[in-house]
Design an enzyme around this catalytic site. Structure first.
Site, PDB file in Angstrom:
ATOM      1  N   HIS A  67      25.288   6.111  84.778  1.00  0.00           N
ATOM      2  CA  HIS A  67      25.876   6.617  85.417  1.00  0.00           C
ATOM      3  C   HIS A  67      26.934   6.730  83.633  1.00  0.00           C
ATOM      4  O   HIS A  67      26.049   6.129  82.726  1.00  0.00           O
ATOM      5  CB  HIS A  67      27.517   5.652  85.648  1.00  0.00           C
TER       6      HIS A  67
HETATM    7  P1  TYD Z   1      28.549  -1.317  87.330  1.00  0.00           P
HETATM    8  O1  TYD Z   1      29.458  -0.516  86.410  1.00  0.00           O
HETATM    9  O2  TYD Z   1      28.851  -0.636  88.233  1.00  0.00           O
HETATM   10  O3  TYD Z   1      27.594  -2.130  86.217  1.00  0.00           O
HETATM   11  P2  TYD Z   1      25.635  -2.344  85.748  1.00  0.00           P
HETATM   12  O4  TYD Z   1      26.727   0.068  85.116  1.00  0.00           O
HETATM   13  O5  TYD Z   1      26.066  -2.480  84.857  1.00  0.00           O
HETATM   14  O6  TYD Z   1      25.290  -1.216  87.257  1.00  0.00           O
HETATM   15  O7  TYD Z   1      29.079  -2.628  88.167  1.00  0.00           O
HETATM   16  C1  TYD Z   1      28.866  -3.577  88.762  1.00  0.00           C
HETATM   17  C2  TYD Z   1      29.835  -4.117  89.806  1.00  0.00           C
HETATM   18  O8  TYD Z   1      31.278  -5.140  88.777  1.00  0.00           O
HETATM   19  C3  TYD Z   1      30.537  -2.926  90.142  1.00  0.00           C
HETATM   20  O9  TYD Z   1      30.625  -2.979  91.839  1.00  0.00           O
HETATM   21  C4  TYD Z   1      32.232  -3.366  89.850  1.00  0.00           C
HETATM   22  C5  TYD Z   1      32.382  -4.819  89.026  1.00  0.00           C
HETATM   23  N1  TYD Z   1      32.948  -4.796  87.926  1.00  0.00           N
HETATM   24  C6  TYD Z   1      34.142  -4.821  87.658  1.00  0.00           C
HETATM   25  O10 TYD Z   1      34.307  -5.238  88.634  1.00  0.00           O
HETATM   26  N2  TYD Z   1      34.895  -5.003  87.060  1.00  0.00           N
HETATM   27  C7  TYD Z   1      34.844  -4.493  85.539  1.00  0.00           C
HETATM   28  O11 TYD Z   1      34.685  -4.375  84.294  1.00  0.00           O
HETATM   29  C8  TYD Z   1      33.031  -3.912  85.625  1.00  0.00           C
HETATM   30  C9  TYD Z   1      32.350  -3.149  84.951  1.00  0.00           C
HETATM   31  C10 TYD Z   1      32.836  -4.221  87.031  1.00  0.00           C
END
Ligand code: TYD
Length: 142
Positions: free
Chosen positions: A56
């Site tokens: 993303h």
């Molecule tokens: P995401 O940013 O999509 O992780 P990645 O890109 O590493 O796969 O986040 C994964 C999950 O964690 C999403 O459901 C939201 C949660 N999250 C939080 O609650 N707080 C945060 O600061 C972050 C980065 C994610």
């Protein structure tokens, strides 16, 4: 030495203290090594070696990503240029600015990813669709 080829990125270097016999220490201070006022810190561990994370971009968020432990591959894409960086040096952070598509993969078992962010978590600020990302960056150059 990492050479950054994509837009909206850069390298941050932390000073290392300590020695191999007793372990290392790395310090990052807001508005010093980290070039913004840190509002959020998060870390990730336990990624299976074949997992893919990220995939993303962000509309406004700037983050700095470190391999605090182990290693992983960071793939960056600014819509025109792509590059991959092997992350294994805890003192070397990569800036993930807005409108930069980032993907993490090829995690070592002991990989710990540490991220500093300049804002709070806000899902509405993510761009998770690649076609939408390409549309968004068109406005940058328009
Ligand atoms: P995401 O940013 O999509 O992780 P990645 O890109 O590493 O796969 O986040 C994964 C999950 O964690 C999403 O459901 C939201 C949660 N999250 C939080 O609650 N707080 C945060 O600061 C972050 C980065 C994610």
């Amino acid at each position: 030495m990492v050479e950054i080829l994509v837009k909206n990125s850069g390298v941050v270097r932390l000073k290392a203290a300590g020695k191999a016999e007793t372990g290392m220490l790395y310090a990052a201070e807001a508005e010093r090594e980290i070039p913004f006022a840190i509002k959020r810190v998060y870390f990730m561990n336990g990624m299976p070696p074949d997992a893919v994370r990220g995939n993303h971009a962000h509309r406004t968020l700037t983050q700095i990503i470190f391999a605090a432990g182990g290693s992983f591959t960071l793939a960056l894409d600014d819509g025109a240029t792509k590059q991959t960086i092997k992350m294994s040096d805890p003192s070397c952070g990569i800036i993930l600015g807005p409108h930069l598509w980032a993907t993490m993969s090829e995690f070592s078992k002991d990989c710990v990813i540490l991220i500093f962010a300049d804002d709070y978590y806000d899902e509405s600020e993510y761009i998770r669709d690649y076609a939408e990302f390409l549309e968004a960056i068109k406005q940058d150059t328009a």
